[in-house]
Design a protein around this motif. Structure first.
Motif, PDB file in Angstrom:
ATOM      1  N   ILE A  32      96.907  18.253  42.306  1.00 53.16           N
ATOM      2  CA  ILE A  32      97.504  17.641  41.115  1.00 53.16           C
ATOM      3  C   ILE A  32      98.175  16.319  41.488  1.00 53.16           C
ATOM      4  O   ILE A  32      98.032  15.307  40.781  1.00 53.16           O
ATOM      5  CB  ILE A  32      98.526  18.591  40.454  1.00 53.16           C
ATOM      6  CG1 ILE A  32      97.851  19.881  39.990  1.00 53.16           C
ATOM      7  CG2 ILE A  32      99.218  17.894  39.286  1.00 53.16           C
ATOM      8  CD1 ILE A  32      96.817  19.702  38.910  1.00 53.16           C
ATOM      9  N   THR A  54      98.138  12.598  37.818  1.00 48.62           N
ATOM     10  CA  THR A  54      98.526  12.969  36.455  1.00 48.62           C
ATOM     11  C   THR A  54      99.961  13.494  36.387  1.00 48.62           C
ATOM     12  O   THR A  54     100.622  13.368  35.350  1.00 48.62           O
ATOM     13  CB  THR A  54      97.590  14.062  35.906  1.00 48.62           C
ATOM     14  OG1 THR A  54      97.552  15.165  36.833  1.00 48.62           O
ATOM     15  CG2 THR A  54      96.178  13.522  35.733  1.00 48.62           C
ATOM     16  N   LEU A  55     100.450  14.061  37.486  1.00 51.53           N
ATOM     17  CA  LEU A  55     101.787  14.655  37.502  1.00 51.53           C
ATOM     18  C   LEU A  55     102.254  14.769  38.954  1.00 51.53           C
ATOM     19  O   LEU A  55     101.461  15.090  39.840  1.00 51.53           O
ATOM     20  CB  LEU A  55     101.749  16.045  36.856  1.00 51.53           C
ATOM     21  CG  LEU A  55     103.063  16.806  36.710  1.00 51.53           C
ATOM     22  CD1 LEU A  55     103.967  16.126  35.677  1.00 51.53           C
ATOM     23  CD2 LEU A  55     102.802  18.258  36.290  1.00 51.53           C
ATOM     24  N   ASN A  65      98.897  23.241  33.943  1.00 52.26           N
ATOM     25  CA  ASN A  65      97.935  22.602  33.032  1.00 52.26           C
ATOM     26  C   ASN A  65      98.562  22.383  31.652  1.00 52.26           C
ATOM     27  O   ASN A  65      98.310  21.353  31.008  1.00 52.26           O
ATOM     28  CB  ASN A  65      96.670  23.459  32.912  1.00 52.26           C
ATOM     29  CG  ASN A  65      95.795  23.369  34.157  1.00 52.26           C
ATOM     30  OD1 ASN A  65      95.891  22.409  34.925  1.00 52.26           O
ATOM     31  ND2 ASN A  65      94.949  24.354  34.373  1.00 52.26           N
ATOM     32  N   ILE A 113     100.780  19.360  31.888  1.00 49.55           N
ATOM     33  CA  ILE A 113      99.998  18.118  31.862  1.00 49.55           C
ATOM     34  C   ILE A 113      99.526  17.793  30.445  1.00 49.55           C
ATOM     35  O   ILE A 113      99.582  16.640  30.005  1.00 49.55           O
ATOM     36  CB  ILE A 113      98.799  18.228  32.826  1.00 49.55           C
ATOM     37  CG1 ILE A 113      99.290  18.313  34.280  1.00 49.55           C
ATOM     38  CG2 ILE A 113      97.847  17.048  32.663  1.00 49.55           C
ATOM     39  CD1 ILE A 113      98.205  18.646  35.284  1.00 49.55           C
ATOM     40  N   LYS A 114      99.074  18.819  29.725  1.00 45.55           N
ATOM     41  CA  LYS A 114      98.500  18.601  28.391  1.00 45.55           C
ATOM     42  C   LYS A 114      99.539  18.297  27.325  1.00 45.55           C
ATOM     43  O   LYS A 114      99.320  17.457  26.447  1.00 45.55           O
ATOM     44  CB  LYS A 114      97.704  19.841  27.961  1.00 45.55           C
ATOM     45  CG  LYS A 114      96.422  20.079  28.740  1.00 45.55           C
ATOM     46  CD  LYS A 114      95.769  21.377  28.275  1.00 45.55           C
ATOM     47  CE  LYS A 114      94.552  21.727  29.112  1.00 45.55           C
ATOM     48  NZ  LYS A 114      93.975  23.039  28.713  1.00 45.55           N
ATOM     49  N   ASP A 133     109.896  21.157  34.352  1.00 45.34           N
ATOM     50  CA  ASP A 133     109.377  19.799  34.198  1.00 45.34           C
ATOM     51  C   ASP A 133     110.400  18.935  33.468  1.00 45.34           C
ATOM     52  O   ASP A 133     111.355  19.442  32.875  1.00 45.34           O
ATOM     53  CB  ASP A 133     108.037  19.806  33.444  1.00 45.34           C
ATOM     54  CG  ASP A 133     108.156  20.253  31.998  1.00 45.34           C
ATOM     55  OD1 ASP A 133     108.852  19.567  31.223  1.00 45.34           O
ATOM     56  OD2 ASP A 133     107.566  21.291  31.637  1.00 45.34           O
TER      57      ASP A 133
END
Length: 248
Positions: free
Chosen positions: A132, A137-138, A169, A172-173, A197
């Motif tokens: 990841i 993306t993160l 996931n 991220i979304k 997060d």
């Protein structure tokens, strides 16, 4: 006195019947829960077996076939005289073939991480978080305590891996987060999973009516492990998810 005795007997009988009915309803509820857990276990095992089969077919079958084709093309190249235009087209085709091989291996790894089978849960989660991070993306920080030396059933390890995978996931979304923490600990037979997060957060009340496949799969996996789930989030203050599982 006789009337009083009869009334007491009736009260006692009704109380006994009421208590018996409660016990029966409780037992029926327990049997239904056990039935659901058995069904969930069968579905999860079947799903993981299919993932393993597909991963093997992709990696060893199709991946191996494409690698063989690439080797054949490289051998052909040495015995052919090509124009600069044809050489450029050939190199582009080889690049596309390389990309296809990498993508197949990535998909196969996502279906069943090789590190999970060979080196265990801790190594697999570390690899997942590193992947990841590399994707950009993160930014995920992975921490584990007391996990490396523990003997954990493979089905339990796979299920925990899928839980962490789904949580990240989802981050991220939906979370619009830049950083996340994954922490997994094992102490006194209890495995704790925590993800946090710095995303936009949400009203946790919406989870009561959530019907998404991802959330449903997550709840099924936690139920299969007989775990406890605690989700805390506020709009603008990120999200924290904590799960506890008995490993005894």
């Amino acid at each position: 006195m006789i009337g009083s005795a009869i009334i007491l007997l009736i009260i006692f009988t009704l109380s006994y019947l009421n208590c018996k009915q409660k016990l029966q309803r409780q037992r029926i509820a327990e049997l239904e829960t056990e039935k659901k857990l058995v069904a969930a276990e069968a579905v999860l095992k079947s799903e993981e077996q299919e993932r393993t089969r597909l991963a093997k077919d992709l990696h060893d079958g199709l991946g191996g076939m494409l690698s063989g084709i690439k080797y054949s093309f490289q051998t052909m190249k040495e015995n052919l005289i090509m124009t600069p235009e044809n050489m450029q087209s050939f190199e582009r085709s080889m690049d596309m073939l390389d990309s296809s091989i990498r993508e197949i291996r990535r998909v196969a790894h996502n279906m069943m991480p090789e590190s999970l089978v060979k080196f265990g849960l801790d190594a697999a989660l570390k690899d997942f978080c590193n992947e990841i991070n590399q994707s950009g993306t993160l930014k995920v920080s992975y921490q584990s305590f007391g996990l490396a030396d523990q003997s954990i059933d493979q089905m339990v390890s796979i299920t925990i891996y899928r839980i962490v995978q789904e949580l990240i996931n989802n981050t991220i979304k939906h979370a619009a987060a830049t950083k996340a923490i994954v922490q997994v600990t094992e102490a006194d037979g209890t495995i704790s999973i925590t993800t946090e997060d710095d995303g936009k957060g949400f009203d946790t009340n919406i989870l009561q009516n959530a019907k998404g496949i991802g959330w449903s799969n997550l709840l099924n996996r936690i139920a299969f492990l007989k775990g406890k789930l605690d989700v805390r989030s506020e709009e603008g203050k990120g999200t924290s998810v904590h799960i506890e599982i008995n490993n005894n």
